[in-house]
Design a protein around this motif. Structure first.
Motif, PDB file in Angstrom:
ATOM      1  N   GLY A   1     -37.747  11.283  80.585  1.00  0.00           N
ATOM      2  CA  GLY A   1     -38.894  10.432  80.323  1.00  0.00           C
ATOM      3  C   GLY A   1     -38.550   9.003  79.988  1.00  0.00           C
ATOM      4  N   ARG A   2     -37.264   8.620  80.071  1.00  0.00           N
ATOM      5  CA  ARG A   2     -36.846   7.260  79.756  1.00  0.00           C
ATOM      6  C   ARG A   2     -36.189   6.641  80.983  1.00  0.00           C
ATOM      7  NH1 ARG A   2     -39.902   8.868  76.859  1.00  0.00           N
ATOM      8  NH2 ARG A   2     -39.772   9.271  74.608  1.00  0.00           N
ATOM      9  N   LEU A   3     -36.589   5.417  81.292  1.00  0.00           N
ATOM     10  CA  LEU A   3     -36.103   4.759  82.505  1.00  0.00           C
ATOM     11  C   LEU A   3     -34.720   4.147  82.304  1.00  0.00           C
ATOM     12  CD1 LEU A   3     -36.760   3.854  85.406  1.00  0.00           C
ATOM     13  CD2 LEU A   3     -37.813   1.802  84.424  1.00  0.00           C
ATOM     14  N   VAL A   4     -34.537   3.416  81.226  1.00  0.00           N
ATOM     15  CA  VAL A   4     -33.247   2.784  80.934  1.00  0.00           C
ATOM     16  C   VAL A   4     -32.949   2.894  79.445  1.00  0.00           C
ATOM     17  CG1 VAL A   4     -33.204   1.135  82.851  1.00  0.00           C
ATOM     18  CG2 VAL A   4     -34.343   0.509  80.709  1.00  0.00           C
ATOM     19  N   SER A   5     -31.659   2.851  79.127  1.00  0.00           N
ATOM     20  CA  SER A   5     -31.187   2.747  77.756  1.00  0.00           C
ATOM     21  C   SER A   5     -30.342   1.489  77.659  1.00  0.00           C
ATOM     22  CB  SER A   5     -30.370   3.982  77.377  1.00  0.00           C
ATOM     23  OG  SER A   5     -29.880   3.868  76.053  1.00  0.00           O
ATOM     24  N   LEU A   6     -30.523   0.704  76.601  1.00  0.00           N
ATOM     25  CA  LEU A   6     -29.841  -0.582  76.462  1.00  0.00           C
ATOM     26  C   LEU A   6     -28.972  -0.590  75.213  1.00  0.00           C
ATOM     27  CD1 LEU A   6     -32.906  -2.890  77.226  1.00  0.00           C
ATOM     28  CD2 LEU A   6     -31.118  -2.171  78.825  1.00  0.00           C
ATOM     29  N   THR A   7     -27.924  -1.411  75.232  1.00  0.00           N
ATOM     30  CA  THR A   7     -27.090  -1.568  74.051  1.00  0.00           C
ATOM     31  C   THR A   7     -27.928  -2.118  72.901  1.00  0.00           C
ATOM     32  OG1 THR A   7     -26.469  -3.826  74.627  1.00  0.00           O
ATOM     33  CG2 THR A   7     -25.038  -2.044  75.445  1.00  0.00           C
ATOM     34  N   PRO A   8     -27.491  -1.933  71.656  1.00  0.00           N
ATOM     35  CA  PRO A   8     -28.243  -2.486  70.530  1.00  0.00           C
ATOM     36  C   PRO A   8     -28.484  -3.980  70.657  1.00  0.00           C
ATOM     37  CG  PRO A   8     -26.613  -0.930  69.746  1.00  0.00           C
ATOM     38  CD  PRO A   8     -26.355  -1.103  71.215  1.00  0.00           C
ATOM     39  N   ARG A   9     -27.506  -4.721  71.190  1.00  0.00           N
ATOM     40  CA  ARG A   9     -27.664  -6.172  71.352  1.00  0.00           C
ATOM     41  C   ARG A   9     -28.777  -6.491  72.332  1.00  0.00           C
ATOM     42  NH1 ARG A   9     -27.646 -11.147  69.427  1.00  0.00           N
ATOM     43  NH2 ARG A   9     -26.397 -12.662  70.586  1.00  0.00           N
ATOM     44  N   ALA A  10     -28.752  -5.858  73.498  1.00  0.00           N
ATOM     45  CA  ALA A  10     -29.766  -6.115  74.511  1.00  0.00           C
ATOM     46  C   ALA A  10     -31.133  -5.636  74.031  1.00  0.00           C
ATOM     47  CB  ALA A  10     -29.392  -5.429  75.820  1.00  0.00           C
ATOM     48  N   ALA A  11     -31.179  -4.486  73.372  1.00  0.00           N
ATOM     49  CA  ALA A  11     -32.446  -3.949  72.883  1.00  0.00           C
ATOM     50  C   ALA A  11     -33.072  -4.869  71.843  1.00  0.00           C
ATOM     51  CB  ALA A  11     -32.224  -2.554  72.306  1.00  0.00           C
ATOM     52  N   ALA A  12     -32.238  -5.440  70.949  1.00  0.00           N
ATOM     53  CA  ALA A  12     -32.762  -6.334  69.921  1.00  0.00           C
ATOM     54  C   ALA A  12     -33.370  -7.586  70.545  1.00  0.00           C
ATOM     55  CB  ALA A  12     -31.651  -6.711  68.944  1.00  0.00           C
ATOM     56  N   LEU A  13     -32.708  -8.149  71.543  1.00  0.00           N
ATOM     57  CA  LEU A  13     -33.238  -9.335  72.211  1.00  0.00           C
ATOM     58  C   LEU A  13     -34.572  -9.034  72.889  1.00  0.00           C
ATOM     59  CD1 LEU A  13     -30.039 -10.899  73.814  1.00  0.00           C
ATOM     60  CD2 LEU A  13     -31.423 -11.863  71.975  1.00  0.00           C
ATOM     61  N   LEU A  14     -34.705  -7.827  73.422  1.00  0.00           N
ATOM     62  CA  LEU A  14     -35.926  -7.459  74.131  1.00  0.00           C
ATOM     63  C   LEU A  14     -37.037  -7.026  73.165  1.00  0.00           C
ATOM     64  CD1 LEU A  14     -36.564  -7.431  77.171  1.00  0.00           C
ATOM     65  CD2 LEU A  14     -36.176  -4.978  77.153  1.00  0.00           C
ATOM     66  N   GLY A  15     -36.681  -6.818  71.897  1.00  0.00           N
ATOM     67  CA  GLY A  15     -37.674  -6.417  70.911  1.00  0.00           C
ATOM     68  C   GLY A  15     -37.875  -4.921  70.823  1.00  0.00           C
ATOM     69  N   ILE A  16     -36.849  -4.145  71.195  1.00  0.00           N
ATOM     70  CA  ILE A  16     -36.942  -2.688  71.115  1.00  0.00           C
ATOM     71  C   ILE A  16     -36.424  -2.229  69.764  1.00  0.00           C
ATOM     72  CG2 ILE A  16     -36.155  -0.501  72.092  1.00  0.00           C
ATOM     73  CD1 ILE A  16     -35.865  -1.869  74.764  1.00  0.00           C
ATOM     74  N   GLY A  17     -37.245  -1.457  69.049  1.00  0.00           N
ATOM     75  CA  GLY A  17     -36.842  -0.914  67.774  1.00  0.00           C
ATOM     76  C   GLY A  17     -36.580   0.572  67.874  1.00  0.00           C
ATOM     77  N   ALA A  18     -37.166   1.322  66.945  1.00  0.00           N
ATOM     78  CA  ALA A  18     -36.938   2.768  66.913  1.00  0.00           C
ATOM     79  C   ALA A  18     -37.729   3.500  67.995  1.00  0.00           C
ATOM     80  CB  ALA A  18     -37.305   3.314  65.534  1.00  0.00           C
ATOM     81  N   ASN A  19     -38.798   2.884  68.477  1.00  0.00           N
ATOM     82  CA  ASN A  19     -39.654   3.541  69.457  1.00  0.00           C
ATOM     83  C   ASN A  19     -39.441   2.984  70.856  1.00  0.00           C
ATOM     84  OD1 ASN A  19     -41.000   5.090  67.421  1.00  0.00           O
ATOM     85  ND2 ASN A  19     -42.197   3.275  66.898  1.00  0.00           N
ATOM     86  N   PRO A  20     -39.648   3.799  71.890  1.00  0.00           N
ATOM     87  CA  PRO A  20     -39.535   3.307  73.259  1.00  0.00           C
ATOM     88  C   PRO A  20     -40.618   2.283  73.565  1.00  0.00           C
ATOM     89  CG  PRO A  20     -40.431   5.536  73.239  1.00  0.00           C
ATOM     90  CD  PRO A  20     -40.010   5.237  71.848  1.00  0.00           C
ATOM     91  N   VAL A  21     -40.319   1.352  74.474  1.00  0.00           N
ATOM     92  CA  VAL A  21     -41.299   0.332  74.855  1.00  0.00           C
ATOM     93  C   VAL A  21     -41.512   0.363  76.363  1.00  0.00           C
ATOM     94  CG1 VAL A  21     -40.643  -1.147  72.916  1.00  0.00           C
ATOM     95  CG2 VAL A  21     -39.584  -1.507  75.151  1.00  0.00           C
ATOM     96  N   ARG A  22     -42.666  -0.107  76.805  1.00  0.00           N
ATOM     97  CA  ARG A  22     -43.000  -0.193  78.225  1.00  0.00           C
ATOM     98  C   ARG A  22     -42.233  -1.352  78.848  1.00  0.00           C
ATOM     99  NH1 ARG A  22     -47.392   1.316  75.195  1.00  0.00           N
ATOM    100  NH2 ARG A  22     -48.887   2.787  76.099  1.00  0.00           N
ATOM    101  N   VAL A  23     -41.558  -1.088  79.953  1.00  0.00           N
ATOM    102  CA  VAL A  23     -40.761  -2.127  80.609  1.00  0.00           C
ATOM    103  C   VAL A  23     -40.942  -2.070  82.117  1.00  0.00           C
ATOM    104  CG1 VAL A  23     -38.993  -2.174  78.802  1.00  0.00           C
ATOM    105  CG2 VAL A  23     -38.703  -0.658  80.786  1.00  0.00           C
ATOM    106  N   ALA A  24     -40.599  -3.193  82.761  1.00  0.00           N
ATOM    107  CA  ALA A  24     -40.474  -3.262  84.218  1.00  0.00           C
ATOM    108  C   ALA A  24     -39.036  -3.652  84.530  1.00  0.00           C
ATOM    109  CB  ALA A  24     -41.442  -4.290  84.800  1.00  0.00           C
ATOM    110  N   VAL A  25     -38.397  -2.920  85.420  1.00  0.00           N
ATOM    111  CA  VAL A  25     -37.001  -3.159  85.787  1.00  0.00           C
ATOM    112  C   VAL A  25     -36.944  -3.596  87.247  1.00  0.00           C
ATOM    113  CG1 VAL A  25     -34.710  -2.123  86.030  1.00  0.00           C
ATOM    114  CG2 VAL A  25     -36.190  -1.459  84.123  1.00  0.00           C
ATOM    115  N   THR A  26     -36.252  -4.721  87.498  1.00  0.00           N
ATOM    116  CA  THR A  26     -36.169  -5.276  88.854  1.00  0.00           C
ATOM    117  C   THR A  26     -34.722  -5.622  89.168  1.00  0.00           C
ATOM    118  OG1 THR A  26     -38.377  -6.250  88.611  1.00  0.00           O
ATOM    119  CG2 THR A  26     -37.003  -7.056  90.423  1.00  0.00           C
ATOM    120  N   GLY A  27     -34.204  -5.107  90.280  1.00  0.00           N
ATOM    121  CA  GLY A  27     -32.845  -5.417  90.694  1.00  0.00           C
ATOM    122  C   GLY A  27     -32.745  -6.823  91.257  1.00  0.00           C
ATOM    123  N   ILE A  28     -31.637  -7.512  90.975  1.00  0.00           N
ATOM    124  CA  ILE A  28     -31.365  -8.832  91.546  1.00  0.00           C
ATOM    125  C   ILE A  28     -30.567  -8.599  92.827  1.00  0.00           C
ATOM    126  CG2 ILE A  28     -30.346 -11.097  91.166  1.00  0.00           C
ATOM    127  CD1 ILE A  28     -30.772 -10.724  88.204  1.00  0.00           C
TER     128      ILE A  28
END
Length: 287
Positions: free
Chosen positions: A117-144
């Motif tokens: 049920g989870r699309l991606v998992s991010l390092t604590p550093r990346a998650a903090a910048l994106l504003g992810i805390g203890a709960n999952p957040v809605r995201v859109a992922v796009t390849g470059i």
């Protein structure tokens, strides 16, 4: 008595001593897609998609113990990296938090998250910048696309594609006033560049965040896209979903959606129900 106490103390100290962790093998970054595998009780089928687009739920890595990632890198909780269950590795993607509008660029370099049920998992550093805390957040992922093609061309194990990339655009930066984030706001990468750019992103990606618009959206369980209406209706009946007409590669198709759900916990229950009904490829999406 003193001798007995000394022996007991030495034994206690020896029992408290922890052997050092064996050193990690040298990093050996390489390009990999991989064979189908089973994780979290679900079969995953890796495939190459340089311009990947998907929505879903993102989480922070639950464990930051150093290890070697699926593409041969050393895991670093302070790096701008993450994991994905099926994309080619490494893959450079943007991850946009649909709940606060922030967007970051990360290198996906490992398999995960464990939960289907989870699309991606991010390092604590990346998650903090994106504003992810203890709960999952809605995201859109796009390849470059440009960078991902270059990685496939230049890294060991790649397919050595015949790629002619456009020159990289200029990057504009401003300071980010966000406590605890310690990053910068920069213009989005153009997706162009040359092989040197691809090699550079294997060394480092800037800890930066771009502020965009808030989109939000409801959670749904995507129970599959079908070329035949009859099969879509069967899947909808099994999962309690509804059939939605769509276009798939320019052709008429029918997608089965279950929901909507307002919370991740509700979406998880809907996903479990769909998978329990035999729709093993079901996933959580945001629309």
């Amino acid at each position: 008595m003193r001798r007995v106490c000394a022996v007991l103390m030495a034994a206690a100290l020896a029992g408290c001593h922890r052997p050092e962790e064996p050193p990690l093998p040298p990093a050996s970054p390489h390009y990999v897609i991989g064979a189908p595998y089973r994780m979290g009780g679900v079969w995953r089928y890796p495939q190459e998609d340089f311009s990947y687009r998907a929505t879903g739920l993102a989480v922070a890595d639950p464990d930051q113990t150093p290890y070697v990632t699926a593409d041969g890198e050393h895991y670093d909780g302070n790096a701008m990296t993450g994991s994905h269950a099926t994309l080619q590795l490494p893959a450079i993607v943007t991850v946009r938090n649909l709940e606060n509008g922030r967007e970051i660029t990360v290198r996906l370099n490992d398999r995960g998250p464990v939960s289907a049920g989870r699309l991606v998992s991010l390092t604590p550093r990346a998650a903090a910048l994106l504003g992810i805390g203890a709960n999952p957040v809605r995201v859109a992922v796009t390849g470059i696309e440009g960078l991902n093609e270059q990685l496939a061309e230049t890294l060991p194990g790649g397919q050595h594609l015949d790629v002619s990339a456009a020159p990289a655009g200029q990057v504009r930066a401003e300071s980010l006033d966000h406590p605890g984030a310690g990053g910068t706001i920069v213009a989005a990468p153009s997706g162009g560049g040359d092989a040197a750019d691809a090699v550079a992103v294997m060394r480092d990606l800037p800890a930066s965040v771009r502020q965009g618009y808030v989109e939000g959206g409801l959670l749904w369980v995507d129970a599959g896209t079908f070329s035949t209406l009859r099969y879509a209706e069967i899947a909808a009946a099994r999962t309690g979903g509804r059939v939605v007409p769509v276009r798939d590669r320019g052709k008429a198709a029918w997608r089965v959606h279950v929901g909507p759900f307002t919370t991740a916990a509700d979406a998880d229950r809907g996903l479990d129900q769909a998978m329990g009904a035999g729709v093993t490829g079901a996933r959580i999406v945001v629309e």
